[in-house]
Write a protein that holds these residues in place. Structure first.
Motif, PDB file in Angstrom:
ATOM      1  N   GLU A   9       0.967  -0.959  -0.065  1.00  0.00           N
ATOM      2  CA  GLU A   9       0.075   0.063   0.086  1.00  0.00           C
ATOM      3  C   GLU A   9       1.018   1.305   0.049  1.00  0.00           C
ATOM      4  N   ASP A  10       0.969   1.821  -1.257  1.00  0.00           N
ATOM      5  CA  ASP A  10       1.886   3.165  -1.124  1.00  0.00           C
ATOM      6  C   ASP A  10       0.996   4.348  -1.869  1.00  0.00           C
ATOM      7  N   ALA A  11       0.366   5.188  -1.330  1.00  0.00           N
ATOM      8  CA  ALA A  11      -0.519   6.064  -1.883  1.00  0.00           C
ATOM      9  C   ALA A  11       0.381   6.990  -2.772  1.00  0.00           C
ATOM     10  N   GLU A  12       1.748   7.360  -2.593  1.00  0.00           N
ATOM     11  CA  GLU A  12       2.547   8.399  -3.119  1.00  0.00           C
ATOM     12  C   GLU A  12       2.721   7.553  -4.617  1.00  0.00           C
ATOM     13  N   LYS A  13       3.197   6.401  -4.371  1.00  0.00           N
ATOM     14  CA  LYS A  13       3.608   5.868  -5.774  1.00  0.00           C
ATOM     15  C   LYS A  13       2.453   5.383  -6.595  1.00  0.00           C
ATOM     16  N   LEU A  66       2.284  -1.264 -12.537  1.00  0.00           N
ATOM     17  CA  LEU A  66       1.452  -1.007 -11.451  1.00  0.00           C
ATOM     18  C   LEU A  66       1.862  -2.190 -10.389  1.00  0.00           C
ATOM     19  N   THR A  67       1.549  -3.439 -10.918  1.00  0.00           N
ATOM     20  CA  THR A  67       1.495  -4.723  -9.947  1.00  0.00           C
ATOM     21  C   THR A  67       2.464  -5.600 -10.180  1.00  0.00           C
ATOM     22  N   ARG A  68       2.490  -6.511 -10.655  1.00  0.00           N
ATOM     23  CA  ARG A  68       3.864  -7.549 -10.623  1.00  0.00           C
ATOM     24  C   ARG A  68       5.109  -7.219 -11.173  1.00  0.00           C
ATOM     25  N   GLY A  69       4.941  -5.938 -12.082  1.00  0.00           N
ATOM     26  CA  GLY A  69       6.263  -5.808 -12.538  1.00  0.00           C
ATOM     27  C   GLY A  69       7.119  -4.871 -11.824  1.00  0.00           C
ATOM     28  N   ASP A  70       6.694  -3.666 -11.395  1.00  0.00           N
ATOM     29  CA  ASP A  70       7.442  -2.716 -10.485  1.00  0.00           C
ATOM     30  C   ASP A  70       6.992  -2.357  -9.273  1.00  0.00           C
ATOM     31  N   LEU A  71       5.887  -1.881  -9.262  1.00  0.00           N
ATOM     32  CA  LEU A  71       5.364  -1.068  -8.185  1.00  0.00           C
ATOM     33  C   LEU A  71       4.923  -2.063  -6.870  1.00  0.00           C
ATOM     34  N   TRP A 112      -3.987  -4.845  -7.993  1.00  0.00           N
ATOM     35  CA  TRP A 112      -4.664  -4.667  -9.212  1.00  0.00           C
ATOM     36  C   TRP A 112      -6.026  -3.869  -9.010  1.00  0.00           C
ATOM     37  N   GLU A 113      -6.407  -4.157  -7.912  1.00  0.00           N
ATOM     38  CA  GLU A 113      -7.884  -3.079  -7.384  1.00  0.00           C
ATOM     39  C   GLU A 113      -7.722  -1.713  -7.766  1.00  0.00           C
ATOM     40  N   GLU A 114      -6.363  -1.248  -7.175  1.00  0.00           N
ATOM     41  CA  GLU A 114      -6.116   0.266  -7.294  1.00  0.00           C
ATOM     42  C   GLU A 114      -6.029   0.685  -8.998  1.00  0.00           C
ATOM     43  N   GLY A 115      -5.563  -0.171  -9.662  1.00  0.00           N
ATOM     44  CA  GLY A 115      -5.503   0.189 -11.143  1.00  0.00           C
ATOM     45  C   GLY A 115      -6.798  -0.023 -11.763  1.00  0.00           C
ATOM     46  N   MET A 116      -7.687  -0.848 -11.389  1.00  0.00           N
ATOM     47  CA  MET A 116      -9.185  -1.160 -11.815  1.00  0.00           C
ATOM     48  C   MET A 116      -9.881   0.029 -11.573  1.00  0.00           C
ATOM     49  N   LYS A 117      -9.725   0.664 -10.494  1.00  0.00           N
ATOM     50  CA  LYS A 117     -10.534   1.785 -10.103  1.00  0.00           C
ATOM     51  C   LYS A 117     -10.222   3.002 -10.986  1.00  0.00           C
ATOM     52  N   VAL A 118      -8.776   3.182 -11.166  1.00  0.00           N
ATOM     53  CA  VAL A 118      -8.367   4.350 -12.044  1.00  0.00           C
ATOM     54  C   VAL A 118      -8.879   4.112 -13.377  1.00  0.00           C
ATOM     55  N   PHE A 119      -8.857   2.849 -13.798  1.00  0.00           N
ATOM     56  CA  PHE A 119      -9.281   2.669 -15.456  1.00  0.00           C
ATOM     57  C   PHE A 119     -10.978   2.797 -15.411  1.00  0.00           C
ATOM     58  N   GLU A 120     -11.651   2.464 -14.134  1.00  0.00           N
ATOM     59  CA  GLU A 120     -12.875   2.489 -14.094  1.00  0.00           C
ATOM     60  C   GLU A 120     -13.333   3.904 -14.236  1.00  0.00           C
ATOM     61  N   GLU A 121     -12.448   4.848 -13.783  1.00  0.00           N
ATOM     62  CA  GLU A 121     -12.832   6.364 -13.707  1.00  0.00           C
ATOM     63  C   GLU A 121     -12.712   7.009 -15.086  1.00  0.00           C
ATOM     64  N   MET A 122     -11.550   6.561 -15.832  1.00  0.00           N
ATOM     65  CA  MET A 122     -11.032   7.388 -16.847  1.00  0.00           C
ATOM     66  C   MET A 122     -11.541   6.802 -18.251  1.00  0.00           C
ATOM     67  N   LEU A 123     -11.574   5.313 -18.426  1.00  0.00           N
ATOM     68  CA  LEU A 123     -11.711   4.444 -19.441  1.00  0.00           C
ATOM     69  C   LEU A 123     -13.269   4.838 -19.962  1.00  0.00           C
ATOM     70  N   LEU A 124     -13.253   5.220 -21.128  1.00  0.00           N
ATOM     71  CA  LEU A 124     -14.461   5.344 -21.903  1.00  0.00           C
ATOM     72  C   LEU A 124     -15.208   3.813 -22.083  1.00  0.00           C
ATOM     73  N   ASP A 125     -14.417   2.882 -22.319  1.00  0.00           N
ATOM     74  CA  ASP A 125     -14.877   1.475 -22.399  1.00  0.00           C
ATOM     75  C   ASP A 125     -15.045   0.788 -21.172  1.00  0.00           C
TER      76      ASP A 125
END
Length: 563
Positions: A357-361, A400-405, A409-422
């Motif tokens: 859990e790293d809000a800054e990253k 964001l997930t297994r590669g670097d940070l 995945w739930e945090e990334g999903m929320k960002v996509f949910e907000e921004m992705l038109l699809d």
């Protein structure tokens, strides 16, 4: 029985191949086409951001225009869903409510509440499948009551079902108007205006005496102004948040026709061979229109079938265009019967991973401040346009997930949910579980390099120069790794790394090596869960990207920004 019907638009924002709307028209003496704009529901449950708001409102405006051309109108009711619906059912003496059957838990709950309200007030409820190729319930039945958890198994079940149902006919003006009505332009689509125009010519003194035999009457079109589609300013949505993707059935159909004119491209489409950083979409770009139902997935499926039938050779699922539609169906089916599908905890098919859990990253990733131009360019395009190529999604999700940070995945999903038109409940969560190797995808040793992956298809860095203009003056050798340029070269480019653009936030080689070991341990400890969604074959959707590291990421300047 001839009903007084409210048809509730939720996602099926179109007039072509809309089986529920057609059933409503054919069973009703009067039809009220309604969209209930519950802002609390849209923001707290669906989590849509500004770009998605614009796309939704454009889609509603287009639907209103199309209905008006048929002699009807769209009524947008604003407020809390159930009280608003109840009040207007009583006000309009409604005997039937129709709506598309959806599989998201919140839509299922909504339909359940409407059915309960129907029992209370005495109206019937009709719901039909219109947003997917198949009824997911039938797929579950054929699989013994549980969802097929691999694509291979899923295709086997579909082979038993056969082809999807063919699209239903489109609505026309004749569904609402008789021969008199269709002689007049759209400007006279209001019944009152039409009576005023015809009464003198026909010698009718009392305009109310002039009536028409309609198959299905629309509501008093004077209601359209009272219940108009709101403008973005009415909802305090920033006007600068505009995407190149314009919402609506009309735009979606135009884009569909443009793509289908190139039948060779359609027949030989192979998704992994498309380019993630092309300046124009190298895929169809139709996903936003399928997401809110501006386009019918069945219409697209059968248009593709016609093209395939005329081609000597064509690509096949899972990489063909029809294969993409079947991936959509796969995730819909699994999501429909998997508890807590959009969460890790309580999700029986998802690995339970102790993410950081790293809000800054997380904020740096979301706001395109990672220091890796390829990643930041993708996130910038997402912010500006609401769409990114599927392999670009793979890159930023892996980072964001297994590669670097190593962030959930739930945090990334929320960002996509907000921004992705699809953004789509099932596909969004399914893909994030896939890309984080939490479910479905098992070649977890493949980690996208945030430098070399983009460089393979765009060595000149045109994509980065477009979305990160601060870096546009760097020569190609530095555009993906500007921190490797000398101080003098940075000055010449007009961008000092660490001042005008950040250093890389992590050492990719070090963190990816560490995360790989963490993932290996998790999968060893949770083998049973990992096997649930494991297919016999390798992942057919991934390009064969070998795990690699940017050899220069760990050089001296990165050390300055390591924690």
């Amino acid at each position: 029985m001839s009903h007084r019907t409210v048809h509730l638009f939720r996602k099926g924002l179109r007039l072509h191949d809309n089986p529920t709307l057609l059933a409503a028209v054919e069973s009703s003496q009067i039809l009220y086409p309604v969209y209930i704009l519950d802002r609390e529901f849209v923001t707290s449950v669906m989590h849509i951001g500004a770009l998605r708001w614009h796309f939704l409102l454009q889609s509603l405006q287009d639907l209103q225009k199309s209905l008006c051309q048929l002699g009807s109108c769209l009524l947008v009711l604003q407020g809390e869903y159930e009280p608003v619906l109840k009040a207007h059912i009583q006000k309009w003496n409604i005997t039937q409510v129709t709506l598309d059957a959806e599989m998201e838990p919140f839509y299922k709950e909504m339909e359940s509440n409407i059915r309960r309200l129907g029992e209370e007030l005495g109206f019937e409820v009709l719901s039909l499948v219109g947003h997917s190729l198949y009824d997911t319930k039938r797929i579950l039945e054929l699989n013994g009551g549980s969802p097929p958890l691999t694509y291979k198994k899923f295709l086997h079940i579909l082979s038993l079902l056969g082809d999807p149902e063919v699209p239903v006919r489109n609505l026309t003006a004749e569904d609402f108007q008789d021969k008199w009505f269709t002689c007049f332009p759209a400007a006279l689509c209001c019944a009152r205006a039409l009576r005023a125009a015809l009464a003198p010519a026909l010698g009718v003194c009392n305009r109310a005496e002039l009536s028409f035999s309609r198959r299905c009457r629309p509501p008093d079109l004077g209601l359209a102004e009272c219940y108009r589609v709101p403008l973005p300013v009415d909802l305090n949505i920033p006007l600068e948040s505009l995407s190149p993707w314009k919402g609506g059935e009309t735009e979606g159909l135009q884009r569909l026709e443009q793509h289908l004119t190139d039948q060779g491209w359609v027949a030989h489409f192979t998704k992994p061979k498309t380019i993630p950083n092309s300046l124009l979409p190298s895929t169809t770009g139709l996903s936003p229109y399928f997401s809110v139902g501006c386009l019918s997935v069945r219409t697209f499926f059968y248009r593709l079938s016609n093209i395939y039938a005329q081609a000597k050779h064509h690509s096949l699922p899972p990489v063909s265009l029809q294969g993409q539609l079947l991936w959509r169906e796969f995730f819909y089916t699994v999501a429909s019967a998997t508890p807590n599908f959009t969460r890790m905890v309580g999700n029986p098919i998802c690995l339970q991973i102790p993410w950081y859990e790293d809000a800054e990253k997380l904020h740096k990733w979301k706001t395109a401040q990672t220091g890796f131009p390829w990643i930041d360019a993708i996130m910038t395009q997402l912010q500006q346009e609401g769409w990114i190529h599927h392999l670009a999604r793979h890159a930023v999700a892996c980072f964001l997930t297994r590669g670097d940070l190593w962030i959930s995945w739930e945090e990334g999903m929320k960002v996509f949910e907000e921004m992705l038109l699809d953004a789509d409940y099932s596909i969004n969560a399914g893909n994030w579980m896939w890309l984080s190797a939490s479910a479905f995808f098992h070649q977890y040793t493949r980690i996208f390099c945030p430098v070399r992956f983009g460089k393979r298809t765009d060595p000149e860095g045109k994509y980065i120069r477009k979305y990160l203009p601060i870096l546009k003056n760097f020569p190609p050798k530095y555009i993906y790794e500007p921190w490797t340029a000398s101080e003098e070269e940075q000055k010449q480019a007009g961008c000092i790394i660490g001042q005008d653009y950040p250093f890389p936030m992590v050492n990719h080689k070090e963190v990816s090596d560490h995360n790989l070991q963490l993932m290996k341990q998790v999968r060893e400890e949770q083998q049973r869960t990992a096997q649930l969604t494991r297919d016999d074959t390798d992942d057919p959707m991934e390009t064969k990207v070998k795990r690699g590291h940017s050899e220069d990421v760990s050089k001296g300047k990165v050390a300055k920004v390591m924690e």
